[in-house]
Design an enzyme around this catalytic site. Structure first.
Site, PDB file in Angstrom:
ATOM      1  N   GLU A  23      47.808 -19.986  28.628  1.00  0.00           N
ATOM      2  CA  GLU A  23      47.008 -20.602  27.569  1.00  0.00           C
ATOM      3  C   GLU A  23      46.657 -22.064  27.859  1.00  0.00           C
ATOM      4  OE1 GLU A  23      45.470 -19.307  25.181  1.00  0.00           O
ATOM      5  OE2 GLU A  23      46.504 -17.505  24.474  1.00  0.00           O
ATOM      6  N   GLU A  49      50.424  -9.790  27.508  1.00  0.00           N
ATOM      7  CA  GLU A  49      51.092  -9.802  26.204  1.00  0.00           C
ATOM      8  C   GLU A  49      50.455  -8.711  25.349  1.00  0.00           C
ATOM      9  OE1 GLU A  49      51.090 -13.724  24.341  1.00  0.00           O
ATOM     10  OE2 GLU A  49      51.524 -14.675  26.267  1.00  0.00           O
TER      11      GLU A  49
HETATM   12  C1  IPT Z   1      50.105 -16.039  22.703  1.00  0.00           C
HETATM   13  C2  IPT Z   1      50.905 -16.974  23.565  1.00  0.00           C
HETATM   14  O1  IPT Z   1      50.573 -16.817  24.912  1.00  0.00           O
HETATM   15  C3  IPT Z   1      52.359 -16.756  23.420  1.00  0.00           C
HETATM   16  O2  IPT Z   1      53.013 -17.838  24.025  1.00  0.00           O
HETATM   17  C4  IPT Z   1      52.746 -16.617  21.974  1.00  0.00           C
HETATM   18  O3  IPT Z   1      52.452 -17.803  21.310  1.00  0.00           O
HETATM   19  C5  IPT Z   1      51.972 -15.515  21.346  1.00  0.00           C
HETATM   20  O4  IPT Z   1      50.621 -15.780  21.453  1.00  0.00           O
HETATM   21  C6  IPT Z   1      52.240 -15.335  19.884  1.00  0.00           C
HETATM   22  O5  IPT Z   1      53.560 -15.259  19.539  1.00  0.00           O
HETATM   23  S1  IPT Z   1      48.547 -16.798  22.447  1.00  0.00           S
HETATM   24  C7  IPT Z   1      47.774 -16.008  21.093  1.00  0.00           C
HETATM   25  C8  IPT Z   1      47.043 -17.039  20.290  1.00  0.00           C
HETATM   26  C9  IPT Z   1      46.804 -15.010  21.557  1.00  0.00           C
END
Ligand code: IPT
Length: 979
Positions: A425, A503
């Site tokens: 990010e 993710e």
């Molecule tokens: C995503 C982040 O990469 C991760 O670190 C964590 O914050 C997660 O979201 C949420 O828990 S970024 C998201 C705005 C797509």
């Protein structure tokens, strides 16, 4: 060695801390190199240090680096540690936003600054030798002095720094002084979603470098899957000859820089983590090495290892401990990895920084595919539309490159690492592209990952986060939308790349729901090579109430003026590292052996990428109404990776109740991560259906002044509600549509919770229209509706009875403008608090929801109301048991009730009301009431993963439509009539 503190700066001249707000990396450190142990002497400096915390840099004690500074009045603080976890300052949590004004590279004047001092002795055997001082991790910036001589400045919290102490170290007493600042220019590059926790949080040591010593080495150990040959080439950096010994490979004492081609080598994979132990040897030291032969390559648009595509069943892992913050004990790391292996997890993304080096040793040893991620995130610039983002600003280029160099150099010898990741990010920009280019040059053996390069201009795999199943399907077909602003060639390049979800399945609170939909796509489309759940662990911080009850804190609990609440509580395991239902679900969804039984046979599919099923035995058990009847083993020859095999089901004895055959694939022998008998996969086959239970009927309801007696039931005549069942006082059952919203109900752009609450589903009123006594039935008509609004539901309760039981049919007819979905459609009732034992025949043993019910199996389970609660750190809907054929709730004397599904219902029971659960913010807010509150539901809304990602998929959304369901209630104990 000299001991003259010749460059001591006693005062703090203006600008002396210019490094703090300098975007440049630290200075003074030696070039980065791999982490290794050696027979050369090492002085560990972990343990208690003298510590002083100042609120600003200026207020830090001047001259504390001088050896004779008097620190007697200072506190003691363990190293490694995160100082806010030891009563100095407080933890603070933000996700995306910086907790300070975004004005790079400047940081707040209020900059907690820890001064650390450590006195240690160097033995005289060290006379005249070289040594380095090593820091494995300091958050976020530190200036280091040894015996009053400045060694340099550290930035890059999760990266090591080493300083030559040839000049500064002396035999006898030495004084190490370190000034650590919470905030620095580096903080702009460390905006990961986690607690802000300054400190020297990894080990510190002085390592002796004898005259003939090894500086660095890079192991290249490839595996050719066609010839089964391993090629070993080690680039060693040393000022002396270095020999290699790997007894097992017949390499006894050879120049280390030779190229060795070895026949019939056993390759390393996450499934077969074969390591060959060896040593690099000089006249003065021996350095143990562990070699895993494997080759990572992208072939025909697929990520392969040793010639085969792999499927990632992964998790994102942060480093956090509920008592120690970022200083995670090695035992906890090991526990994490064992728990992952036991839950079929085969991959880890080290979100969002290189982990403790010991973690990677364990990954090599236990077998995981690892994405090693650089310590980089600038997410907070998102709020500025990415203006001034360091990723595209040349001023920050050295810092970006420095971080990547240190990541790759430190970790390059781990066979478990199959991809390098540039960070998380941080949007896109030239500095990231430069990191990728440097990495490709330095290590061409591992592809490069970075999700933020959405156009895939400088990465090797296409990576996304939280894409919906429908989008993943398009990607699987290589038919995803073209990225705006790229030419056809770049577009074609991305389309030809393998795809992973770095993710997905945001595991916040109750959920994630809908995992199996993703898994089906991963299995169906070769391009989709799996993904990493967000995330492994809830980052709760252990706290106690004034009266000593434990709870876990999250953002805001330490009085932070700006924070992101419980968004840091989004793991598959609770803060104390016990599995949440989400982990059990994930384990089942990703099981590497998939079994399906039908028509007397069982099809066993091997979904491993490399191994056969030879390490498993297949056990079967037959249960009749949950009672074991017979068991045995299935004879299954080893099924090859990617192969399937059909076996006949055993010949089973006749049973006279609903019966299920359970087949479990369990470990035949102990593995390093689980004992023999550990279950890897399972399935159930129904072998006898349930006979419909007779409906209690025949009795006639009797009106007696203000109540109605009907079989074992006594009803309130005015409301038509049950008040007594046999010997038990009850209240209800009556219609209930509400649940304590989950984090996922609260998440997303149009949170469902908002619709539900806005439509008053949390405060429905029940108006009795009439109560009619028939010959053998009692019929109650009501209208259930929220205050102030015009829509509602007509509800008909139709009761029948015999001597011991009641049958209830409920008809719900919603009329008017309802919200699109409702949390549940069912009944709520109340029984005395003594009724706290439960036994049921249904899907269990744990909780389940419509889109998260793979982990539960048909069985008979005994438990208690207390054990039925899932301790989500932020209280919310939980504990539902689904597919319940019957459930018995009883007190210690067996007094209670039996709920019968017609054919099945959902049941939940808790010591507090849904309203209490809704109002609670921590587990300790939940206090037992005088009753047990029972929900009996025909249907529930799914969970989804809207806290981050798609909401409840259409198939699992609960619509307020006409619904009829039936349930029976019997009084317990069943009175046996005399005679
Ligand atoms: C995503 C982040 O990469 C991760 O670190 C964590 O914050 C997660 O979201 C949420 O828990 S970024 C998201 C705005 C797509």
């Amino acid at each position: 060695m000299t001991s003259t503190p010749d460059d001591v700066s006693a005062g703090r001249a203006a600008g002396a801390t210019g490094y703090l707000e300098d975007p440049a990396p630290g200075y003074g450190a030696l070039p980065p190199r791999c982490t290794f142990t050696s027979t050369a002497a090492r002085l560990p400096l972990d343990g208690d240090w003298r510590f002083h915390l100042a609120p600003t840099v200026g207020a830090a004690p001047a001259g504390f680096q001088l050896p004779d500074y008097d620190d007697a009045g200072w506190d003691l603080l363990p190293v490694p540690s995160s100082w806010p976890m030891h009563g100095h300052g407080r933890p603070a949590y933000t996700n995306v936003v910086y907790p300070f004004p975004v004005d790079p590279p400047y940081v707040p004047t209020d900059n907690p600054t820890g001064s650390f001092r450590r006195v240690f002795d160097v033995p005289d055997t060290w006379q005249d030798t070289d040594a380095v001082l090593r820091f494995d991790g300091v958050d976020s910036c530190a200036r280091v002095w040894l015996n009053g001589r400045e060694l340099g400045v550290i930035k890059g919290s999760r990266l090591p720094s080493e300083f030559s102490v040839r000049e500064a170290l002396k035999v006898g007493e030495n004084v190490l002084a370190v000034e650590v600042h919470q905030w620095s220019a580096g903080s702009y590059l460390e905006d990961q979603d986690m607690w802000w926790l300054p400190g020297i949080f990894r080990s510190v040591a002085v390592v002796r470098r004898p005259p003939a010593s090894i500086t660095d080495f890079f192991v290249h150990a490839d595996f050719d899957h066609l010839s089964c040959q391993g090629t070993l080439r080690i680039e060693v950096q040393a000022d002396c000859p270095v020999r290699l010994v790997i007894d097992e490979l017949g390499i006894t004492d050879r120049p280390a820089d030779e190229v060795f081609v070895i026949d019939d080598v056993e390759p390393w994979t996450a499934e077969t983590p074969r390591l060959y132990d060896g040593e690099l040897v000089t006249d003065d030291e021996r350095v143990p090495i562990r070699i895993g032969f494997r080759t990572v390559a992208i072939v025909d648009g697929q990520l392969t290892v040793n010639g085969r595509p792999i499927l990632i069943r992964g998790v994102n892992r942060h480093e956090h401990h509920p008592d120690f913050g970022r200083a995670v004990p090695t035992e906890a790391m090991r526990e994490d990895l064992l728990l992952m292996k036991r839950h079929n997890v085969n991959a880890i993304r080290t979100s969002h920084y290189p982990p403790h080096p010991a973690m990677l040793d364990l990954c090599d040893e236990l077998g995981f595919w690892v994405i090693d991620e650089c310590d980089l995130e600038t997410h907070g610039f998102h709020l500025l539309d990415w203006k001034r983002n360091p990723s595209d600003d040349p001023v920050w280029a050295p810092a970006y490159l420095d971080r990547m160099h240190r990541t790759v150099e430190r970790d390059k010898n781990h066979p478990s690492i199959v991809l390098w990741s540039l960070g998380n990010e941080s949007h896109t920009g030239a500095n990231l592209a430069a990191m990728a280019n440097w990495t490709r040059d330095r290590d061409s053996s591992r592809p490069i990952h970075y999700e933020g390069d959405a156009a895939c201009e400088y990465v090797d795999v296409y990576s996304r986060m939280y894409a919906s199943p429908s989008e993943v399907e398009l990607i699987g077909k290589r038919e995803e939308e073209q990225h705006p602003n790229v030419d056809a060639a770049t577009d074609a390049k991305r389309r030809s790349m393998p795809f992973i979800l770095c993710e997905y399945g945001h595991a916040m609170g109750n959920g994630p729901g809908g995992l199996s939909e993703y898994q089906e796509l991963f299995e169906r489309y070769p391009r989709c090579q799996g993904g990493f759940i967000w995330e492994w662990l809830d980052h709760g911080i252990r706290q106690h109430t004034a009266d000593g009850r434990e709870f876990f804190a999250y953002g805001g609990d330490f009085g932070e003026p700006i924070h992101d609440g419980n968004f840091v509580i989004d793991g598959l395991v609770f803060p104390n590292r016990t599995p949440s239902p989400g982990l059990l679900e994930f384990k089942k969804v990703i099981e590497p052996v998939v079994m399906n039984g039908a028509d007397g046979s069982l099809v066993i599919e091997n979904h491993y990428d490399f191994v056969t099923t030879a390490h498993l035995i297949f056990r079967w058990t037959l249960e009749s109404e949950g009672e074991p009847v017979a068991d045995g083993l299935l004879a299954v020859p080893p099924v090859g990776a990617g192969q399937r095999h059909e076996v006949a089901l055993p010949k089973l004895p006749r049973t006279d109740a609903e019966s299920w055959l359970t087949v479990q694939a369990v470990l035949v022998a102990d593995e390093p991560w689980a004992a023999a008998g550990h279950e890897v996969a399972w399935t159930q086959v129904q072998v006898r259906r349930r006979d419909p239970e007779p409906t209690p009927t025949g009795r006639r309801p009797q009106l007696r002044s203000d109540h109605i007696v009907f079989g074992p039931g006594v009803f309130d005549a005015a409301r038509g509600e049950l008040r007594r069942l046999g010997g038990l006082e009850v209240s209800g059952p009556r219609l209930d549509l509400w649940r304590a919203p989950t984090d996922n109900d609260r998440g997303g752009e149009h949170p469902e919770e908002g619709w539900w609450r806005g439509n008053g589903l949390h405060r429905l009123q029940h108006r009795t229209i009439d109560v009619k006594l028939g010959r053998t039935e009692l019929v109650v008509h009501t209208r259930v509706a929220p205050p102030a609004l015009g829509f509602g539901a007509y509800v008909t309760y139709r009761w029948q009875a015999n001597e011991t039981g009641l049958a209830l049919t409920v008809q719900v007819e919603p009329r008017g403008q309802w919200p699109d979905s409702v949390p549940r459609i069912g009944l709520r009732m109340r029984v005395p608090s003594t009724v706290d034992s439960v036994e049921f025949f249904g899907l269990g043993p744990g909780e389940s929801y419509p889109d998260s019910d793979r982990a539960v199996r048909v069985g008979r389970y005994q438990s208690t109301v207390d054990a039925w609660q899932t301790p989500y750190v932020f209280p919310q809907e939980n504990g539902n048991r689904s597919g319940v054929r019957w459930a018995q709730l009883t007190d210690a004397d067996g007094l209670g009730l039996r709920i019968g599904g017609q054919p099945t219902v959902n049941v939940a029971a808790r010591r507090w009301t849904t309203e209490d659960l809704d109002a609670a913010r921590h587990t300790t807010d939940l206090v037992a009431s005088d009753h047990v509150h029972v929900n009996i539901d025909a249907a529930l809304h799914g969970l989804g993963t809207a806290a981050c990602g798609p909401g409840v998929l259409p198939a699992y959304q609960l619509r307020p439509v006409d619904t009829t369901f039936a349930v029976t209630f019997s009084a317990l104990p069943v009175e046996i009539e005399e005679g």
